[in-house]
Scaffold this motif. Structure first.
Motif, PDB file in Angstrom:
ATOM      1  N   CYS A  40      -5.917   0.013   5.402  1.00 28.27           N
ATOM      2  CA  CYS A  40      -6.402   1.400   5.489  1.00 28.27           C
ATOM      3  C   CYS A  40      -7.513   1.709   4.491  1.00 28.27           C
ATOM      4  O   CYS A  40      -8.089   2.794   4.538  1.00 28.27           O
ATOM      5  CB  CYS A  40      -5.234   2.375   5.295  1.00 28.27           C
ATOM      6  SG  CYS A  40      -4.649   2.511   3.592  1.00 28.27           S
ATOM      7  N   HIS A  75       1.212  -1.258   4.156  1.00 30.67           N
ATOM      8  CA  HIS A  75       0.776  -2.624   4.417  1.00 30.67           C
ATOM      9  C   HIS A  75       1.024  -3.502   3.187  1.00 30.67           C
ATOM     10  O   HIS A  75       0.672  -3.126   2.073  1.00 30.67           O
ATOM     11  CB  HIS A  75      -0.712  -2.625   4.774  1.00 30.67           C
ATOM     12  CG  HIS A  75      -1.270  -3.968   5.097  1.00 30.67           C
ATOM     13  ND1 HIS A  75      -0.885  -4.680   6.209  1.00 30.67           N
ATOM     14  CD2 HIS A  75      -2.171  -4.752   4.454  1.00 30.67           C
ATOM     15  CE1 HIS A  75      -1.536  -5.843   6.235  1.00 30.67           C
ATOM     16  NE2 HIS A  75      -2.323  -5.909   5.184  1.00 30.67           N
ATOM     17  N   CYS A 106      -0.173   3.365   3.504  1.00 29.59           N
ATOM     18  CA  CYS A 106       0.186   2.932   4.856  1.00 29.59           C
ATOM     19  C   CYS A 106       1.343   1.926   4.882  1.00 29.59           C
ATOM     20  O   CYS A 106       1.863   1.626   5.950  1.00 29.59           O
ATOM     21  CB  CYS A 106      -1.033   2.352   5.567  1.00 29.59           C
ATOM     22  SG  CYS A 106      -1.503   0.706   4.996  1.00 29.59           S
ATOM     23  N   CYS A 118      -6.335  -1.768  -0.271  1.00 32.85           N
ATOM     24  CA  CYS A 118      -5.621  -2.095   0.957  1.00 32.85           C
ATOM     25  C   CYS A 118      -6.565  -2.624   2.025  1.00 32.85           C
ATOM     26  O   CYS A 118      -7.581  -1.996   2.332  1.00 32.85           O
ATOM     27  CB  CYS A 118      -4.885  -0.852   1.475  1.00 32.85           C
ATOM     28  SG  CYS A 118      -3.959  -1.186   2.984  1.00 32.85           S
ATOM     29  N   CYS A 139       0.844  -1.198   0.000  1.00 36.40           N
ATOM     30  CA  CYS A 139       0.000   0.000   0.000  1.00 36.40           C
ATOM     31  C   CYS A 139       0.879   1.248   0.000  1.00 36.40           C
ATOM     32  O   CYS A 139       1.780   1.381   0.826  1.00 36.40           O
ATOM     33  CB  CYS A 139      -0.898  -0.011   1.233  1.00 36.40           C
ATOM     34  SG  CYS A 139      -1.931   1.460   1.347  1.00 36.40           S
TER      35      CYS A 139
HETATM   36 ZN   LIG Z   1      -3.045   0.913   3.285  1.00 32.63          ZN
END
Ligand SMILES: [Zn+2]
Length: 69
Positions: A37, A20, A18, A34, A15
């Protein structure tokens, strides 16, 4: 024009908002969503932004031009 080599691992799964990383962030081939988030974007755009970020990091990390060894 500078050229930087980039390890493509996880660039299509990470992502850009964030950070991730999860293969489930890719519900479809062309879609990034994602799980952490909720950020949603076209998968190719996310992948290219991740590659560009990584290339910039690599380029800054190189204090000298790498040898052709
Ligand atoms: Zn994210």
């Amino acid at each position: 024009m500078p050229v930087a080599s980039v390890d493509p691992a996880n660039t299509s799964r990470r992502c850009i908002r964030c950070g991730h990383i999860d293969k489930k962030n890719r519900p479809r081939q062309d879609r990034f969503a994602c799980l952490d988030c909720g950020f949603v974007e076209h998968a190719d755009i996310v992948g290219s932004i991740n590659i560009a970020h990584r290339a910039a990091e690599n380029y800054r990390a190189q204090s000298t031009v790498p040898s052709a060894a």
